[in-house]
Scaffold this motif. Sequence first.
Motif, PDB file in Angstrom:
ATOM      1  N   UNK A  84      -5.263   9.151  -6.934  1.00  0.00           N
ATOM      2  CA  UNK A  84      -5.578   8.597  -8.252  1.00  0.00           C
ATOM      3  C   UNK A  84      -6.755   9.319  -8.884  1.00  0.00           C
ATOM      4  N   UNK A  85      -7.750   9.654  -8.085  1.00  0.00           N
ATOM      5  CA  UNK A  85      -8.887  10.426  -8.600  1.00  0.00           C
ATOM      6  C   UNK A  85      -8.423  11.797  -9.083  1.00  0.00           C
ATOM      7  N   UNK A  96       0.834  -1.205   0.000  1.00  0.00           N
ATOM      8  CA  UNK A  96       0.000   0.000   0.000  1.00  0.00           C
ATOM      9  C   UNK A  96       0.868   1.254   0.000  1.00  0.00           C
ATOM     10  N   UNK A  97       1.994   1.200   0.702  1.00  0.00           N
ATOM     11  CA  UNK A  97       2.896   2.349   0.736  1.00  0.00           C
ATOM     12  C   UNK A  97       3.554   2.570  -0.628  1.00  0.00           C
ATOM     13  N   UNK A 148      -1.721   7.459   7.631  1.00  0.00           N
ATOM     14  CA  UNK A 148      -2.042   6.243   8.386  1.00  0.00           C
ATOM     15  C   UNK A 148      -2.670   5.195   7.489  1.00  0.00           C
ATOM     16  N   UNK A 149      -3.484   5.642   6.553  1.00  0.00           N
ATOM     17  CA  UNK A 149      -4.133   4.727   5.609  1.00  0.00           C
ATOM     18  C   UNK A 149      -3.680   5.082   4.195  1.00  0.00           C
ATOM     19  N   UNK A 150      -2.540   4.519   3.749  1.00  0.00           N
ATOM     20  CA  UNK A 150      -2.054   4.880   2.420  1.00  0.00           C
ATOM     21  C   UNK A 150      -2.991   4.450   1.298  1.00  0.00           C
ATOM     22  N   UNK A 151      -3.805   3.430   1.536  1.00  0.00           N
ATOM     23  CA  UNK A 151      -4.735   2.974   0.498  1.00  0.00           C
ATOM     24  C   UNK A 151      -5.776   4.048   0.211  1.00  0.00           C
ATOM     25  N   UNK A 152      -6.316   4.639   1.246  1.00  0.00           N
ATOM     26  CA  UNK A 152      -7.309   5.705   1.064  1.00  0.00           C
ATOM     27  C   UNK A 152      -6.674   6.922   0.388  1.00  0.00           C
ATOM     28  N   UNK A 153      -5.478   7.276   0.807  1.00  0.00           N
ATOM     29  CA  UNK A 153      -4.781   8.411   0.188  1.00  0.00           C
ATOM     30  C   UNK A 153      -4.508   8.127  -1.284  1.00  0.00           C
TER      31      UNK A 153
END
Length: 119
Positions: free
Chosen positions: A105-106, A43-44, A95-100
Amino acid sequence: MILKSNGQCAIAGLVFYVAAIVSAVVFAGSQAGCVTVAPQQSAQVAYAQSCAAYAAAFDVLVALRKGGKLNQAQIDQVTLIDGQITPVCTGTMPQDPTEATQHITAAVTSLTILEAVKP
């Protein structure tokens, strides 16, 4: 030279044998760990890659702006997106690289659309 009795030789051989097996198991485990990528690490990496993609897309739009190829609405949109994304990409790891990554990406998608639309 000190000679060992048969009992001492047997113990020394057993210790060597056990140490060799333990070393082999530890080595194999460490090699397996090198091949496997932890989900958090993955994810990072995706986060870092999305920030690089954002920077590239932003650079293209900066060049278009300098060339007079963007209208004011497009400039305003790029400025708004940049105000949201640059702090995310230049600050500490979220803390949440997936959400970032999804958010970045959007933004890259939006910048790509702005790049394709001619004023």
